[in-house]
Write a protein that holds these residues in place. Structure first.
Motif, PDB file in Angstrom:
ATOM      1  N   LEU A 183      12.097   0.605  -5.709  1.00 38.49           N
ATOM      2  CA  LEU A 183      12.676   0.138  -4.410  1.00 38.49           C
ATOM      3  C   LEU A 183      11.238  -0.481  -3.839  1.00 38.49           C
ATOM      4  CD1 LEU A 183      14.846  -0.354  -2.576  1.00 38.49           C
ATOM      5  CD2 LEU A 183      14.275   1.866  -1.504  1.00 38.49           C
ATOM      6  N   MET A 184      10.472   0.222  -3.662  1.00 38.48           N
ATOM      7  CA  MET A 184       9.190  -0.146  -2.620  1.00 38.48           C
ATOM      8  C   MET A 184       8.545  -1.297  -2.991  1.00 38.48           C
ATOM      9  SD  MET A 184       9.732   1.727   0.314  1.00 38.48           S
ATOM     10  CE  MET A 184       8.268   0.983   0.974  1.00 38.48           C
ATOM     11  N   ALA A 185       8.249  -1.250  -4.576  1.00 33.54           N
ATOM     12  CA  ALA A 185       7.543  -2.467  -5.155  1.00 33.54           C
ATOM     13  C   ALA A 185       8.216  -3.794  -5.010  1.00 33.54           C
ATOM     14  CB  ALA A 185       7.270  -2.030  -6.538  1.00 33.54           C
ATOM     15  N   SER A 186       9.530  -3.658  -5.295  1.00 27.95           N
ATOM     16  CA  SER A 186      10.497  -4.889  -5.128  1.00 27.95           C
ATOM     17  C   SER A 186      10.237  -5.393  -3.767  1.00 27.95           C
ATOM     18  CB  SER A 186      12.046  -4.526  -5.444  1.00 27.95           C
ATOM     19  OG  SER A 186      11.883  -3.848  -6.923  1.00 27.95           O
ATOM     20  N   VAL A 187      10.484  -4.364  -2.674  1.00 23.39           N
ATOM     21  CA  VAL A 187      10.691  -4.718  -1.074  1.00 23.39           C
ATOM     22  C   VAL A 187       9.255  -5.622  -1.080  1.00 23.39           C
ATOM     23  CG1 VAL A 187      10.489  -3.956   1.064  1.00 23.39           C
ATOM     24  CG2 VAL A 187      12.099  -3.190  -0.335  1.00 23.39           C
ATOM     25  N   SER A 188       8.302  -4.913  -1.351  1.00 22.51           N
ATOM     26  CA  SER A 188       6.817  -5.557  -1.278  1.00 22.51           C
ATOM     27  C   SER A 188       6.689  -6.886  -2.138  1.00 22.51           C
ATOM     28  CB  SER A 188       5.731  -4.756  -1.946  1.00 22.51           C
ATOM     29  OG  SER A 188       5.671  -3.429  -1.286  1.00 22.51           O
ATOM     30  N   PHE A 225       0.881  -1.312   0.138  1.00 24.81           N
ATOM     31  CA  PHE A 225       0.080  -0.105   0.071  1.00 24.81           C
ATOM     32  C   PHE A 225       0.944   1.257  -0.008  1.00 24.81           C
ATOM     33  CE2 PHE A 225      -3.019   2.809   2.352  1.00 24.81           C
ATOM     34  CZ  PHE A 225      -3.607   3.333   1.557  1.00 24.81           C
ATOM     35  N   SER A 226       2.152   1.005   0.756  1.00 27.66           N
ATOM     36  CA  SER A 226       2.689   2.403   0.750  1.00 27.66           C
ATOM     37  C   SER A 226       3.448   2.646  -0.478  1.00 27.66           C
ATOM     38  CB  SER A 226       4.130   2.278   2.124  1.00 27.66           C
ATOM     39  OG  SER A 226       3.271   1.848   3.245  1.00 27.66           O
ATOM     40  N   ALA A 227       4.129   1.510  -1.164  1.00 28.27           N
ATOM     41  CA  ALA A 227       4.707   1.561  -2.230  1.00 28.27           C
ATOM     42  C   ALA A 227       3.847   2.221  -3.350  1.00 28.27           C
ATOM     43  CB  ALA A 227       5.036   0.120  -3.017  1.00 28.27           C
ATOM     44  N   ALA A 228       2.275   1.979  -3.406  1.00 28.48           N
ATOM     45  CA  ALA A 228       1.539   2.437  -4.523  1.00 28.48           C
ATOM     46  C   ALA A 228       1.261   3.753  -4.124  1.00 28.48           C
ATOM     47  CB  ALA A 228       0.249   1.689  -4.472  1.00 28.48           C
ATOM     48  N   MET A 229       0.821   4.085  -2.986  1.00 25.15           N
ATOM     49  CA  MET A 229       0.386   5.672  -2.553  1.00 25.15           C
ATOM     50  C   MET A 229       1.632   6.329  -2.677  1.00 25.15           C
ATOM     51  SD  MET A 229      -2.738   5.272  -2.460  1.00 25.15           S
ATOM     52  CE  MET A 229      -3.003   7.121  -1.999  1.00 25.15           C
ATOM     53  N   GLY A 230       2.842   5.908  -2.096  1.00 29.35           N
ATOM     54  CA  GLY A 230       4.080   6.654  -2.059  1.00 29.35           C
ATOM     55  C   GLY A 230       4.481   7.184  -3.525  1.00 29.35           C
ATOM     56  N   SER A 231       4.070   6.239  -4.595  1.00 20.92           N
ATOM     57  CA  SER A 231       4.412   6.577  -5.940  1.00 20.92           C
ATOM     58  C   SER A 231       3.615   7.863  -6.416  1.00 20.92           C
ATOM     59  CB  SER A 231       4.201   5.283  -6.866  1.00 20.92           C
ATOM     60  OG  SER A 231       5.113   4.430  -6.516  1.00 20.92           O
ATOM     61  N   PHE A 232       2.351   7.825  -5.998  1.00 19.87           N
ATOM     62  CA  PHE A 232       1.428   9.061  -6.336  1.00 19.87           C
ATOM     63  C   PHE A 232       2.130  10.352  -5.352  1.00 19.87           C
ATOM     64  CE2 PHE A 232      -2.563  11.716  -6.085  1.00 19.87           C
ATOM     65  CZ  PHE A 232      -2.503  11.566  -7.626  1.00 19.87           C
ATOM     66  N   PHE A 233       2.549  10.000  -4.107  1.00 24.81           N
ATOM     67  CA  PHE A 233       2.883  11.282  -3.653  1.00 24.81           C
ATOM     68  C   PHE A 233       4.170  11.747  -3.948  1.00 24.81           C
ATOM     69  CE2 PHE A 233       5.851  12.257  -0.150  1.00 24.81           C
ATOM     70  CZ  PHE A 233       5.333  13.478   0.546  1.00 24.81           C
ATOM     71  N   VAL A 234       5.090  10.955  -4.103  1.00 25.49           N
ATOM     72  CA  VAL A 234       6.217  11.404  -5.025  1.00 25.49           C
ATOM     73  C   VAL A 234       6.073  12.027  -6.203  1.00 25.49           C
ATOM     74  CG1 VAL A 234       8.594  10.667  -5.871  1.00 25.49           C
ATOM     75  CG2 VAL A 234       7.966   9.736  -4.022  1.00 25.49           C
ATOM     76  N   PHE A 235       5.093  11.654  -7.159  1.00 22.97           N
ATOM     77  CA  PHE A 235       4.792  12.266  -8.313  1.00 22.97           C
ATOM     78  C   PHE A 235       4.142  13.612  -8.083  1.00 22.97           C
ATOM     79  CE2 PHE A 235       1.351  13.245 -11.424  1.00 22.97           C
ATOM     80  CZ  PHE A 235       2.012  13.264 -12.549  1.00 22.97           C
TER      81      PHE A 235
END
Length: 394
Positions: free
Chosen positions: A381-386, A223-233
């Motif tokens: 990174l975050m998607a790979s960790v997930s 969830f963090s990987a997905a929402m974080g991607s939008f946050f960074v964007f």
């Protein structure tokens, strides 16, 4: 037809309930997106660095999530109404104060208070929904409508912010937030009854059981990987599209909205994806799309260079991966904790906010913030960790 629940003191129709509740849900999200069109101007206006302005996004998100750990138990002790009104008036007051300041430090401090107010509003609103409509079909409808409304906020918020800023400067954006939240607060003060009949006397739930479960961590990190991607964007998009690509505030808002609309359209098909691939299948595919999008972004930056169309096309792919991932993460993380659903949900959102706010900000700070490298690095990174955590679950 009015829906009565005399035991909870709530006798409003479903429509009236939504009119009363929805503004608090919308304002908490809108405060994140509505001032994106002026982000690139704020360092000059407040005579500070882009990194300091980035903190106004990151800290808001972190406080919004972590505050739920405090306001959730508080609402069980003192009631929903006091927590809601406290948060609503705090949000309104801090928004109006932001509109008159000219200090970067005060701006950051007031954004923290604004985030606290938003956190209290969300906790009290959703707790009231559980009190009044728990176990009834109306609850699913309310949550669905809230989700649909919030899906449009990233699309429409920046457009509204650009229009307000063009007419009244950046201060007008926060005056709008303050006035709108004050109006909603006054409405709630007059009409929102207390729905908690008996204050909680149970022992505080231990988080150890939840935090020791790998399924919880796997899907929460996803969830963090997905929402974080939008946050960074959306944190880097103003610098990429306004400063480097030369878009006006209005042009930027419509470009940003196009990516948000991809998420809205994708969300409409989420049910079909889940039926076909199930929770784990959707989770894997969503994370895979995030990694693919990150690789494409990196290749673009290293070869042809970024432009409006390559950025939007790549981000649209990542947006699809975000929807595919978040459509199943809540069920994956929380399905084993029905007996402590409130505590598990609070942890789920709080940990996500903490990861996104800290790790996402870290990449924005250490990599050039006017390039697509922070987004590519975070997503990969975050998607790979997930995926690695998923592989370790049984």
């Amino acid at each position: 037809m009015p829906i009565h629940n005399q035991n909870r003191g709530w006798s409003y129709s479903l429509t009236a309930s939504l009119i009363l509740m929805a503004p608090f849900d919308l304002l908490a999200s809108l405060a994140m997106d509505i001032y994106l069109p002026v982000i690139s101007e704020m360092p000059k206006i407040l005579q500070t660095s882009p990194q300091a302005i980035q903190l106004t996004l990151s800290l808001y998100l972190i406080v919004l999530g972590l505050g739920q750990l405090a306001f959730g138990p508080m609402s069980d002790q003192v009631g929903r109404r006091p927590v809601l009104l406290f948060g609503a008036f705090l949000f309104a007051g801090s928004s109006l104060l932001i509109s008159v300041l000219s200090s970067a430090n005060l701006f950051i401090a007031l954004r923290v208070l604004q985030g606290l107010g938003a956190s209290a509003m969300l906790v009290a609103t959703f707790a009231t929904v559980r009190d009044v409509y728990g176990g009834r079909p109306e609850s699913a409808l309310i949550y669905s409508l809230f989700s649909s409304m919030l899906a449009f906020v990233p699309a429409l918020g920046p457009i509204a912010g650009a229009l307000i800023a063009n007419q009244f400067s950046w201060r007008g954006i926060f005056i709008f937030l303050g006035v709108a939240s004050f109006a909603a607060s006054l409405h709630a003060f007059l009409r929102w009854p207390e729905t908690l009949l008996t204050p909680s006397v149970q022992k505080r739930v231990s988080f150890k059981e939840i935090l020791s479960h790998q399924h919880f961590w796997t899907y929460t990190v996803g969830f963090s990987a997905a929402m974080g991607s939008f946050f960074v964007f959306f944190s880097t998009a103003p610098r990429i599209l306004i400063e480097r690509q030369g878009l006006s505030q209005t042009e930027f808002s419509f470009a940003f909205a196009s990516v948000a609309l991809v998420m809205v359209i994708s969300a409409r098909g989420a049910k079909n994806f889940i039926n076909r691939w199930k929770i784990q299948g959707c989770f894997k595919r969503g994370l895979g799309v995030l990694i693919l999008g990150a690789i494409i972004l990196a290749l673009i930056e290293m070869t042809v260079g970024q432009n409006l169309w390559t950025v939007l096309a790549s981000m649209s792919l990542i947006a699809f991966g975000i929807v595919l991932t978040v459509s199943v993460t809540a069920n994956g993380a929380l399905e084993r904790f029905a007996h402590v659903a409130g505590s598990a949900t609070a942890l789920y959102y709080s940990i996500q906010s903490l990861i996104v706010g800290t790790v996402g900000t870290f990449f924005i700070m250490i990599l050039p913030g006017d390039t697509i490298w922070p987004l590519a690095a975070f997503s990969a990174l975050m998607a790979s960790v997930s995926l690695g955590l998923l592989k370790g679950t049984r």
